[in-house]
Design an enzyme around this catalytic site. Sequence first.
Site, short mmCIF file in Angstrom:
data_model
loop_
_atom_site.label_atom_id
_atom_site.label_comp_id
_atom_site.label_asym_id
_atom_site.label_seq_id
_atom_site.Cartn_x
_atom_site.Cartn_y
_atom_site.Cartn_z
N LEU A 60 0.82 -1.37 -0.33
CA LEU A 60 0.06 -0.16 0.27
C LEU A 60 0.84 0.88 0.29
O LEU A 60 1.02 2.44 0.81
CB LEU A 60 -0.50 -0.37 1.17
N GLU A 62 2.04 4.37 -3.04
CA GLU A 62 1.52 4.59 -4.67
C GLU A 62 2.95 5.06 -4.61
O GLU A 62 3.02 5.05 -5.92
CB GLU A 62 0.58 5.91 -4.34
N GLN A 84 -5.86 3.56 -7.01
CA GLN A 84 -7.33 3.60 -6.66
C GLN A 84 -8.24 4.09 -6.97
O GLN A 84 -9.24 3.87 -7.22
CB GLN A 84 -6.81 2.99 -4.94
N PHE A 85 -7.34 5.68 -6.31
CA PHE A 85 -8.73 6.76 -6.85
C PHE A 85 -7.61 8.07 -6.48
O PHE A 85 -6.50 7.75 -6.24
CB PHE A 85 -9.47 6.76 -4.91
N GLY A 87 -7.80 10.71 -5.48
CA GLY A 87 -7.11 11.33 -4.32
C GLY A 87 -6.14 11.19 -4.02
O GLY A 87 -5.04 11.55 -2.80
N TYR A 90 -1.28 11.84 -4.43
CA TYR A 90 -0.51 12.11 -4.57
C TYR A 90 0.53 12.19 -3.54
O TYR A 90 1.70 12.37 -4.47
CB TYR A 90 -1.21 13.51 -3.88
N HIS A 131 -11.93 10.61 -3.03
CA HIS A 131 -12.39 9.96 -4.03
C HIS A 131 -13.08 10.30 -4.77
O HIS A 131 -14.08 9.51 -5.83
CB HIS A 131 -13.38 8.66 -3.27
C1 LIG Z 1 -2.94 6.48 -0.03
C2 LIG Z 1 -3.72 5.83 -0.19
N1 LIG Z 1 -4.25 4.49 -0.92
C3 LIG Z 1 -4.99 3.95 -0.55
C4 LIG Z 1 -6.18 4.16 -0.90
C5 LIG Z 1 -7.85 2.73 -0.51
N2 LIG Z 1 -7.40 2.03 1.03
C6 LIG Z 1 -8.38 2.09 1.61
S1 LIG Z 1 -7.72 1.67 2.98
C7 LIG Z 1 -6.85 1.64 2.36
C8 LIG Z 1 -6.46 -0.35 3.02
C9 LIG Z 1 -5.79 -0.31 4.06
O1 LIG Z 1 -5.32 -1.32 4.97
P1 LIG Z 1 -4.57 -1.11 6.23
O2 LIG Z 1 -2.97 -0.07 6.28
O3 LIG Z 1 -4.19 -2.20 6.97
O4 LIG Z 1 -5.87 -0.71 7.46
P2 LIG Z 1 -7.35 -1.50 7.55
O5 LIG Z 1 -8.11 -0.51 6.73
O6 LIG Z 1 -7.45 -2.38 7.17
O7 LIG Z 1 -7.97 -0.40 9.30
C10 LIG Z 1 -6.60 0.42 1.68
C11 LIG Z 1 -6.20 0.63 0.35
C12 LIG Z 1 -5.82 5.38 0.48
N3 LIG Z 1 -7.13 5.40 2.16
N4 LIG Z 1 -5.19 5.75 0.70
#
Ligand SMILES: Cc1ncc(C[n+]2csc(CCOP(=O)(O)OP(=O)(O)O)c2C)c(N)n1
Lengths: 329, 405
Positions: A60, A62, A84-85, A87, A90, A131
């Site tokens: 996770l 970018e 993914q979205f 926003g 960045y 988003h």
């Molecule tokens: C910079 C960024 N990239 C992608 C996302 C989309 N996204 C939202 S929650 C998530 C997974 C998060 O997993 P984790 O850090 O393990 O936390 P959890 O939701 O399991 O508590 C992703 C990829 C985001 N919010 N922010």
Amino acid sequence: MAAQKLTLAKGLNSGLRAAMEADPKVVLMGEDVGKLGGVFRITEGLQKDFGEDRVIDTPLAESGIVGTAIGLCLRGYRPVVEIQFDGFVYPAFDQIISQVAKMHARSLGALRLPMVIRIPYGGGIGAVEHHSESNEAYFAHTAGLRVVTCADPADAYWMMQQAIASDDPVVFYEPKRRYHERAEVDLDETVGAPLGLHQAAVRREGTDVTLVTYGPMVKTCLQAAEAAAAEGISLHVLDLRSLSPLDTGAIAEAAKRTGRIVVVHEASTFLAMGSEVASFIQQECFYHLEAPVLRVGGYNIPYPPSRFEEEFLPNLDRVLDAVDKSLAY
Amino acid sequence: MAREGDAVTDVHPEGVVRHHENVVTPPGEHDITDGGPDMVQFLDAEGNRLATNETNAPYAAIVEALTPEDGRAMYRDLVLVRRVDAEGHALQRQGELGLWPSLLGQEAAQVGAGRAMRKQDYAFPGYREHGVAWCKGVPPENLLGMFRGVNNGGWDSNENNFHLYTIVIGNQMLHATGYAMGVQRDGAVGTGDESRDTAVMAFTGDGGTAQGDYNEALVFAGVANAPVVFFVQNNQWAISEPNYKQFRIPPYLRARGFGFPGVRVDGNDVLATYAVAKVALDAARSGQGPTLIEAFTYRMGAHTTSDDPTKYRVAAEVDIWREKDPIKRMRGFLETKGYADQEFFDGVDAEADELAARIRKACQEMPDPELPTMFDDIYVDEHPVVAAEKAEFVSYHASFEGAGH
Ligand SMILES: Cc1ncc(C[n+]2csc(CCOP(=O)(O)OP(=O)(O)O)c2C)c(N)n1
């Protein structure tokens, strides 16, 4: 292959599949693109068919996604990365602006970064913040990147393959609120892809006012044209498709045709694509103008909470209002 | 595709993190249900108090010092927080909210951390920290605005020292660190004054540990010896990605590399999370710098209401974790010890019903914002572009009035 009725999402998926079949160097990368098929299911089924080495569930991160894609390019791969979205691009901004955009020039042409950065963009889906943004201007502003956006399933299918085939880095914007719209797509190579990746498309012929638009607003503009026709006003609709480079020939032609132009997009209007189009038209088509070029876009505020978005986003009323203003000159 | 009854193991061809071994292993089975011997734990799955051992010994005194009343208060928090979450979920299903990220299963991690914080301590949450918000005194109704789409935050973070939710993964870790650097500069660490010394707590998930911002925050915090505690809720999944796609060494072990200690705690054991958080916060407040806490837990529900976990995980895994339920466990503890009776448990349940009704009402009655307010609070000083657009917007709408629009 005969024509098929596809959603825009399926058009993208089929385009990715075709590109992966055609070239073993094409790899997909991103968060959740594997088993899940991405949060919008654009990569659905691809990991199953092409394996984990070609459809890579990334950490996770970018900046990491785009930065490692650069390395893969340098090693001869053609990565297609999913942000993914809108926003969430960045964190990768630095890699895209500082490295992706400039490496070809810095190497005096020796290095190529044939990468596609896919970004689902725009609002209208009732999401929480970050988003629903339209951040295309940041990337269109940067030399070295191509920026394109599709508006219908056929373009989704063909433009995706063209973007992947391009030896330049392409930022590929996908209008997320149109993912589920369906249309006929001709998958036949000999008749498909009628347009180059850099070309604009006339979506509707008209004689009174030209709407210049792209992405999610193409549909809105076509609806506006329909509504205007009922009142005896003929709107010409030009879909830019490529935001960088702009198809200036097509813009000039469409502008001269009616002498009245309204540019429509979701992004806030200040220093946006509309600014560039308007400036180009006044510079190149001044003597053909019957009215100043008008812009309809998001207001110049951060994308608001979803209860406001119907008002923030250009709708039929606001487009038609601008058409009336243009005609009043 | 996951099916009810599938095995809990997931074979990964390149080797996986076996949590209890703490290192990359050869290809084999992926066991995410065992936190290993390094995990601080005080209650077993039934709520029996575990004997003091090498791992939990440093925290045992804190647990010993807790009174039956403390135990009941913790239990109450767990139940009420779960109810807030259930209500959020239900409201989304009924179309009152656009989205809801559930904390189901993570109550003990959050309540332990939240209760260990003092009033002056500042929390920097992600988007799932409803339990921490509860402990910091943020009315649960306030959390709904963002998910209903009427605002992008909706509370004054300085009222309860609970920052706004942060959607972009990792961003808040740096804010927390910077805030802690400010605390340092204000001389609000190591004074020995309980009401003055301040710590900061930053929350993220296991996926978040991959972000640049997260790693940069740990670098800054280590270098500055800042009074910040990083609280990683390792709920095993980042949407569809299991955590062997995020790291090859668990978060608590990585802390050392940034120059400060890391601790793994059983995130479903509220006594343990409380004790571990308290030690870390005390250390931060007294000037000993950062700690990283990895709360080993599980996301029982979907990632958010938009997610479909059957696409990527097996039901048997969820079943194993259901056995480790934090509320069941704490209840078992209170019962075995005779710290609470049926009347108490019934009372908490009744309170939860009332709370749920209150939240529901507040949500349904939450007014849609006046449209022109979307132009407000963009800038502090007058901004001519925004002012002009607002005026234009207002007159445009006025033009429709009475026009049957
Ligand atoms: C910079 C960024 N990239 C992608 C996302 C989309 N996204 C939202 S929650 C998530 C997974 C998060 O997993 P984790 O850090 O393990 O936390 P959890 O939701 O399991 O508590 C992703 C990829 C985001 N919010 N922010």
